[in-house]
Design a protein around this motif. Structure first.
Motif, PDB file in Angstrom:
ATOM      1  N   LYS A   1       0.830  -1.211   0.000  1.00 17.77           N
ATOM      2  CA  LYS A   1       0.000   0.000   0.000  1.00 17.77           C
ATOM      3  C   LYS A   1       0.864   1.260   0.000  1.00 17.77           C
ATOM      4  O   LYS A   1       0.593   2.211  -0.732  1.00 17.77           O
ATOM      5  CB  LYS A   1      -0.938   0.008   1.204  1.00 17.77           C
ATOM      6  CG  LYS A   1      -2.062  -0.979   1.093  1.00 17.77           C
ATOM      7  CD  LYS A   1      -2.917  -0.972   2.360  1.00 17.77           C
ATOM      8  CE  LYS A   1      -3.967  -2.050   2.299  1.00 17.77           C
ATOM      9  NZ  LYS A   1      -4.721  -2.171   3.561  1.00 17.77           N
ATOM     10  N   ALA A   2       1.906   1.276   0.825  1.00 20.83           N
ATOM     11  CA  ALA A   2       2.791   2.447   0.885  1.00 20.83           C
ATOM     12  C   ALA A   2       3.523   2.664  -0.437  1.00 20.83           C
ATOM     13  O   ALA A   2       3.736   3.793  -0.863  1.00 20.83           O
ATOM     14  CB  ALA A   2       3.802   2.288   2.026  1.00 20.83           C
ATOM     15  N   LEU A   3       3.889   1.580  -1.081  1.00 17.51           N
ATOM     16  CA  LEU A   3       4.623   1.669  -2.348  1.00 17.51           C
ATOM     17  C   LEU A   3       3.734   2.091  -3.514  1.00 17.51           C
ATOM     18  O   LEU A   3       4.232   2.505  -4.551  1.00 17.51           O
ATOM     19  CB  LEU A   3       5.280   0.328  -2.668  1.00 17.51           C
ATOM     20  CG  LEU A   3       6.479  -0.012  -1.785  1.00 17.51           C
ATOM     21  CD1 LEU A   3       6.734  -1.507  -1.793  1.00 17.51           C
ATOM     22  CD2 LEU A   3       7.712   0.735  -2.240  1.00 17.51           C
ATOM     23  N   THR A   4       2.442   1.980  -3.366  1.00 18.09           N
ATOM     24  CA  THR A   4       1.544   2.266  -4.484  1.00 18.09           C
ATOM     25  C   THR A   4       0.607   3.450  -4.236  1.00 18.09           C
ATOM     26  O   THR A   4      -0.347   3.634  -4.976  1.00 18.09           O
ATOM     27  CB  THR A   4       0.708   1.017  -4.836  1.00 18.09           C
ATOM     28  OG1 THR A   4      -0.024   0.587  -3.687  1.00 18.09           O
ATOM     29  CG2 THR A   4       1.602  -0.112  -5.327  1.00 18.09           C
ATOM     30  N   THR A   5       0.882   4.265  -3.211  1.00 12.23           N
ATOM     31  CA  THR A   5      -0.012   5.383  -2.911  1.00 12.23           C
ATOM     32  C   THR A   5      -0.002   6.464  -3.979  1.00 12.23           C
ATOM     33  O   THR A   5      -1.001   7.103  -4.213  1.00 12.23           O
ATOM     34  CB  THR A   5       0.328   6.042  -1.557  1.00 12.23           C
ATOM     35  OG1 THR A   5       1.695   6.459  -1.587  1.00 12.23           O
ATOM     36  CG2 THR A   5       0.083   5.103  -0.406  1.00 12.23           C
ATOM     37  N   ASN A   6       1.124   6.679  -4.612  1.00 14.56           N
ATOM     38  CA  ASN A   6       1.229   7.702  -5.650  1.00 14.56           C
ATOM     39  C   ASN A   6       1.388   6.999  -6.993  1.00 14.56           C
ATOM     40  O   ASN A   6       2.357   6.271  -7.189  1.00 14.56           O
ATOM     41  CB  ASN A   6       2.429   8.610  -5.370  1.00 14.56           C
ATOM     42  CG  ASN A   6       2.510   9.780  -6.320  1.00 14.56           C
ATOM     43  OD1 ASN A   6       2.125   9.697  -7.478  1.00 14.56           O
ATOM     44  ND2 ASN A   6       3.035  10.890  -5.831  1.00 14.56           N
ATOM     45  N   PRO A   7       0.464   7.204  -7.921  1.00  5.69           N
ATOM     46  CA  PRO A   7       0.532   6.464  -9.193  1.00  5.69           C
ATOM     47  C   PRO A   7       1.643   6.904 -10.147  1.00  5.69           C
ATOM     48  O   PRO A   7       1.946   6.189 -11.090  1.00  5.69           O
ATOM     49  CB  PRO A   7      -0.835   6.712  -9.814  1.00  5.69           C
ATOM     50  CG  PRO A   7      -1.302   7.987  -9.217  1.00  5.69           C
ATOM     51  CD  PRO A   7      -0.711   8.045  -7.836  1.00  5.69           C
ATOM     52  N   LYS A   8       2.285   8.056  -9.894  1.00  3.49           N
ATOM     53  CA  LYS A   8       3.304   8.545 -10.833  1.00  3.49           C
ATOM     54  C   LYS A   8       4.714   8.607 -10.263  1.00  3.49           C
ATOM     55  O   LYS A   8       5.680   8.533 -11.003  1.00  3.49           O
ATOM     56  CB  LYS A   8       2.920   9.933 -11.351  1.00  3.49           C
ATOM     57  CG  LYS A   8       1.679   9.924 -12.214  1.00  3.49           C
ATOM     58  CD  LYS A   8       1.433  11.279 -12.807  1.00  3.49           C
ATOM     59  CE  LYS A   8       0.195  11.225 -13.690  1.00  3.49           C
ATOM     60  NZ  LYS A   8      -0.039  12.505 -14.327  1.00  3.49           N
ATOM     61  N   THR A   9       4.850   8.776  -8.955  1.00  2.97           N
ATOM     62  CA  THR A   9       6.175   8.940  -8.345  1.00  2.97           C
ATOM     63  C   THR A   9       6.295   8.044  -7.120  1.00  2.97           C
ATOM     64  O   THR A   9       5.389   7.975  -6.299  1.00  2.97           O
ATOM     65  CB  THR A   9       6.408  10.407  -7.922  1.00  2.97           C
ATOM     66  OG1 THR A   9       6.227  11.250  -9.058  1.00  2.97           O
ATOM     67  CG2 THR A   9       7.806  10.603  -7.366  1.00  2.97           C
ATOM     68  N   LEU A  10       7.431   7.365  -7.011  1.00  3.82           N
ATOM     69  CA  LEU A  10       7.724   6.527  -5.861  1.00  3.82           C
ATOM     70  C   LEU A  10       9.030   7.025  -5.266  1.00  3.82           C
ATOM     71  O   LEU A  10      10.064   7.002  -5.921  1.00  3.82           O
ATOM     72  CB  LEU A  10       7.856   5.064  -6.281  1.00  3.82           C
ATOM     73  CG  LEU A  10       8.272   4.057  -5.210  1.00  3.82           C
ATOM     74  CD1 LEU A  10       7.287   4.048  -4.046  1.00  3.82           C
ATOM     75  CD2 LEU A  10       8.395   2.669  -5.822  1.00  3.82           C
ATOM     76  N   GLU A  11       8.973   7.505  -4.024  1.00  5.48           N
ATOM     77  CA  GLU A  11      10.170   7.974  -3.327  1.00  5.48           C
ATOM     78  C   GLU A  11      10.538   6.957  -2.264  1.00  5.48           C
ATOM     79  O   GLU A  11       9.737   6.632  -1.393  1.00  5.48           O
ATOM     80  CB  GLU A  11       9.912   9.338  -2.689  1.00  5.48           C
ATOM     81  CG  GLU A  11      11.156   9.942  -2.099  1.00  5.48           C
ATOM     82  CD  GLU A  11      10.945  11.359  -1.612  1.00  5.48           C
ATOM     83  OE1 GLU A  11      11.685  11.755  -0.690  1.00  5.48           O
ATOM     84  OE2 GLU A  11      10.062  12.060  -2.127  1.00  5.48           O
ATOM     85  N   LEU A  12      11.757   6.424  -2.369  1.00  8.32           N
ATOM     86  CA  LEU A  12      12.215   5.380  -1.463  1.00  8.32           C
ATOM     87  C   LEU A  12      13.418   5.843  -0.667  1.00  8.32           C
ATOM     88  O   LEU A  12      14.288   6.532  -1.197  1.00  8.32           O
ATOM     89  CB  LEU A  12      12.621   4.131  -2.257  1.00  8.32           C
ATOM     90  CG  LEU A  12      11.557   3.477  -3.121  1.00  8.32           C
ATOM     91  CD1 LEU A  12      12.179   2.368  -3.957  1.00  8.32           C
ATOM     92  CD2 LEU A  12      10.433   2.939  -2.264  1.00  8.32           C
ATOM     93  N   LEU A  13      13.474   5.443   0.583  1.00  8.15           N
ATOM     94  CA  LEU A  13      14.664   5.588   1.401  1.00  8.15           C
ATOM     95  C   LEU A  13      15.226   4.177   1.516  1.00  8.15           C
ATOM     96  O   LEU A  13      14.548   3.262   2.003  1.00  8.15           O
ATOM     97  CB  LEU A  13      14.307   6.155   2.771  1.00  8.15           C
ATOM     98  CG  LEU A  13      15.448   6.669   3.627  1.00  8.15           C
ATOM     99  CD1 LEU A  13      16.188   7.798   2.920  1.00  8.15           C
ATOM    100  CD2 LEU A  13      14.924   7.155   4.965  1.00  8.15           C
ATOM    101  N   ILE A  14      16.447   3.980   1.017  1.00 10.63           N
ATOM    102  CA  ILE A  14      17.032   2.652   0.849  1.00 10.63           C
ATOM    103  C   ILE A  14      18.297   2.507   1.687  1.00 10.63           C
ATOM    104  O   ILE A  14      19.137   3.399   1.708  1.00 10.63           O
ATOM    105  CB  ILE A  14      17.403   2.427  -0.638  1.00 10.63           C
ATOM    106  CG1 ILE A  14      16.171   2.488  -1.525  1.00 10.63           C
ATOM    107  CG2 ILE A  14      18.166   1.121  -0.834  1.00 10.63           C
ATOM    108  CD1 ILE A  14      15.205   1.363  -1.319  1.00 10.63           C
ATOM    109  N   GLU A  15      18.433   1.363   2.331  1.00  4.94           N
ATOM    110  CA  GLU A  15      19.700   0.978   2.942  1.00  4.94           C
ATOM    111  C   GLU A  15      20.304  -0.065   2.002  1.00  4.94           C
ATOM    112  O   GLU A  15      19.774  -1.177   1.882  1.00  4.94           O
ATOM    113  CB  GLU A  15      19.483   0.385   4.326  1.00  4.94           C
ATOM    114  CG  GLU A  15      20.772  -0.021   4.995  1.00  4.94           C
ATOM    115  CD  GLU A  15      20.541  -0.568   6.392  1.00  4.94           C
ATOM    116  OE1 GLU A  15      21.463  -0.447   7.207  1.00  4.94           O
ATOM    117  OE2 GLU A  15      19.458  -1.118   6.669  1.00  4.94           O
ATOM    118  N   PRO A  16      21.370   0.294   1.295  1.00  5.31           N
ATOM    119  CA  PRO A  16      21.943  -0.640   0.324  1.00  5.31           C
ATOM    120  C   PRO A  16      22.371  -1.950   0.981  1.00  5.31           C
ATOM    121  O   PRO A  16      22.831  -1.974   2.113  1.00  5.31           O
ATOM    122  CB  PRO A  16      23.162   0.104  -0.226  1.00  5.31           C
ATOM    123  CG  PRO A  16      22.868   1.547   0.037  1.00  5.31           C
ATOM    124  CD  PRO A  16      22.083   1.567   1.323  1.00  5.31           C
ATOM    125  N   SER A  17      22.203  -3.016   0.228  1.00  5.29           N
ATOM    126  CA  SER A  17      22.572  -4.345   0.703  1.00  5.29           C
ATOM    127  C   SER A  17      24.078  -4.486   0.799  1.00  5.29           C
ATOM    128  O   SER A  17      24.808  -4.055  -0.080  1.00  5.29           O
ATOM    129  CB  SER A  17      22.035  -5.390  -0.273  1.00  5.29           C
ATOM    130  OG  SER A  17      22.538  -6.658   0.045  1.00  5.29           O
TER     131      SER A  17
END
Length: 123
Positions: A81-97
């Motif tokens: 749900k959090a990943l799909t709230t905005n249909p045009k832009t996805l802003e992620l905060l990532i901790e690289p593996s």
């Protein structure tokens, strides 16, 4: 850097993915969540597949936040749900593996079954 859930993390990066049309995929699948721990009872949300070459995401990256929503300890469904709230832009905060996510073909580590992956295409 202090992230939304109060955890202090180093090496965290912000990634913004945009789609040219609502039917275009975000180009990633995820695994994990409070209801499907990844390994060693880790309840985080992890990138399990990347199909777009124009984003700096890698298998095994931990998604800390999606569209400003903290994802640590949330269910898999709530992460979607959090990943799909905005249909045009996805802003992620990532901790690289630091190492690749263990896949079913890998003989290292244990992966919780079933492996749940979601493609974020059309809504």
């Amino acid at each position: 850097m202090v992230v939304g859930n109060g955890l202090r993390r180093s090496g965290v990066k912000r990634i913004v993915i945009t789609k040219s049309s609502p039917s275009e995929s975000w180009g990633l699948t995820i695994c994990g969540g409070a209801d499907f721990p990844h390994k060693d009872e880790d309840h985080g949300i992890f990138v399990s597949e990347v199909s777009r070459e124009d984003v700096d995401l890698h298998v095994g990256d931990r998604i800390i936040e999606a569209n400003s929503t903290p994802l640590n300890g949330v269910s898999h469904e709530d992460a979607v749900k959090a990943l799909t709230t905005n249909p045009k832009t996805l802003e992620l905060l990532i901790e690289p593996s630091q190492q690749c996510l263990n896949t079913p073909e890998s003989d290292e580590g244990v992966m919780t079954e079933p492996i749940t992956e979601v493609d974020f295409g059309t809504r």
